[in-house]
Design an enzyme around this catalytic site. Structure first.
Site, PDB file in Angstrom:
ATOM      1  N   LYS A  84       3.196   4.046   1.888  1.00  0.00           N
ATOM      2  CA  LYS A  84       2.486   3.501   1.213  1.00  0.00           C
ATOM      3  C   LYS A  84       3.143   1.558   0.643  1.00  0.00           C
ATOM      4  O   LYS A  84       2.249   0.775   0.199  1.00  0.00           O
ATOM      5  CB  LYS A  84       2.336   4.207   0.564  1.00  0.00           C
ATOM      6  CG  LYS A  84       1.515   5.530   0.695  1.00  0.00           C
ATOM      7  CD  LYS A  84       1.523   6.446  -0.406  1.00  0.00           C
ATOM      8  CE  LYS A  84       0.796   7.372   0.668  1.00  0.00           C
ATOM      9  NZ  LYS A  84       1.432   9.105   0.138  1.00  0.00           N
ATOM     10  N   SER A  92       0.860   8.438  -5.540  1.00  0.00           N
ATOM     11  CA  SER A  92       1.767   8.922  -3.647  1.00  0.00           C
ATOM     12  C   SER A  92       0.068   9.226  -2.699  1.00  0.00           C
ATOM     13  O   SER A  92       0.246  10.037  -2.164  1.00  0.00           O
ATOM     14  CB  SER A  92       2.555   9.764  -3.120  1.00  0.00           C
ATOM     15  OG  SER A  92       2.685   8.631  -2.851  1.00  0.00           O
ATOM     16  N   LYS A 110       9.445   3.988  -5.444  1.00  0.00           N
ATOM     17  CA  LYS A 110       8.642   4.067  -4.588  1.00  0.00           C
ATOM     18  C   LYS A 110       9.100   5.759  -3.766  1.00  0.00           C
ATOM     19  O   LYS A 110      10.118   5.877  -3.080  1.00  0.00           O
ATOM     20  CB  LYS A 110       7.707   3.781  -3.075  1.00  0.00           C
ATOM     21  CG  LYS A 110       6.905   4.630  -2.565  1.00  0.00           C
ATOM     22  CD  LYS A 110       5.324   4.467  -3.272  1.00  0.00           C
ATOM     23  CE  LYS A 110       4.359   5.664  -2.863  1.00  0.00           C
ATOM     24  NZ  LYS A 110       5.072   7.250  -3.083  1.00  0.00           N
ATOM     25  N   SER A 129       6.212   8.591   2.539  1.00  0.00           N
ATOM     26  CA  SER A 129       5.139   7.903   1.343  1.00  0.00           C
ATOM     27  C   SER A 129       5.868   6.783   1.418  1.00  0.00           C
ATOM     28  O   SER A 129       4.453   5.456   0.839  1.00  0.00           O
ATOM     29  CB  SER A 129       5.106   8.818   0.065  1.00  0.00           C
ATOM     30  OG  SER A 129       3.879  10.210   0.894  1.00  0.00           O
TER      31      SER A 129
END
Length: 313
Positions: A38, A90, A193, A35
């Site tokens: 992203k 997420s 993140k 992820s």
């Protein structure tokens, strides 16, 4: 992505101001990043859409597997709310909805993402989707990922979203808490993140700041990632200083040409690098077209910083 099989994990620490690699292990090896994708999805959306645009959730977006905001087909959400859901929670459904809206189709959006890599000069990255679900052709190096985050943080809207600890979307009575644990418990952590898939393992990017020292840390497939990020950042904060490497002003060359440097330049350096520091000015030959001079600040053969300067006399 041939090298990824031999190497299972990597890390990179860069200077958040210049992008210079300070510490790393397998930093250029292409690996799955889950992820962390992203980050680039959010920046690509922000380049092509405004925060108050509205998106009607499609049934395909709502049905995305993996981490989810539990969006329902037909619901209307703003780009702003979906970006917060993308970065803090997420949501793969948010990633898909944003991609469809921004790129016209998933394929259209992925094309925008990959074009953006090329423009940014990132060579060890390639994406096939906006969420980071596993695909053998979807990867980045730790060094590239750190620079993606650095570029994204230069966008004010991204910085605001990625540094939010909590967010309450106007579309639903819910409070999203940022999944990046260090943002809640570590005084130096500003933004970050998280990511995880079975194939990628745990992935993490963090932006940490101590006064004038700013670093971005990326770990790919590191199980003890929270502690690793804190210890790598502290290593830099303790052993590196912000050093003025070029002073603004006018400089005379060979008692004839005068060039002007418009601002002071600083670099994050350790003691050893400070001693090796070298300024090199590259003067264009037969300069009738008044091309800029190239000023390089070098450590050994590595360029730590380079910029153009114009002749004023």
């Amino acid at each position: 992505m041939g090298s990824a099989q031999a190497v299972s994990s990597s890390y990179a620490v860069i200077d958040a101001k210049t992008g210079r690699l300070l510490l790393g292990n397998n930093a250029e090896v292409e690996l799955p990043i889950a992820s962390l994708t992203k980050v680039w999805t959010a920046l690509t959306v922000l380049d092509n859409a405004t925060l108050d645009e509205e998106i009607t959730i499609s049934s395909v977006a709502a049905a995305q597997e993996g981490s989810s905001l539990y969006l329902q087909p037909g619901e209307v959400w703003t780009v702003n709310s979906l970006l917060h859901g993308l970065m803090l929670q997420s949501g793969n459904d948010a990633a898909y909805a944003l991609a469809e809206h921004t790129g016209g189709s998933l394929e259209g959006f992925v094309k925008l993402m990959n074009e953006k890599f090329q423009l940014a000069g990132l060579e060890n990255s390639h994406f096939t989707n906006p969420s980071g679900l596993h695909n053998d052709e979807h990867y980045a190096s730790a060094h590239d990922m750190a620079n993606m985050f650095r570029l994204a943080l230069q966008n004010e809207d991204f910085m605001k979203i990625a540094s939010a600890k909590n967010f309450v979307p106007k579309e639903r009575s819910i409070k999203w808490r940022n999944k990046h644990k260090l943002m809640h418990f570590n005084e130096y952590t500003v933004a970050g993140k998280t990511g995880y898939t079975k194939r990628a393992g745990r992935t993490l990017v963090t932006y940490l700041k101590d006064k004038d020292k700013e670093v971005i840390v990326v770990t790919l497939n590191h199980s003890n990632d929270w502690n690793t990020h804190v210890s790598l950042a502290e290593q830099i904060f303790q052993n590196y200083s912000m050093v003025q490497v070029v002073e603004k002003g006018k400089y005379e060359l060979f008692q004839k040409d005068v060039i002007e440097v418009k601002k002071d330049y600083y670099l994050l350096l350790n003691k050893e690098e400070e001693e090796k520091l070298n300024n090199v000015l590259i003067i264009p030959r037969n300069n009738k077209e008044k091309k800029p001079f190239l000023w390089k600040v070098m450590i050994d053969k590595d360029v730590a910083l380079e910029f153009n300067v114009k002749k004023v006399k």
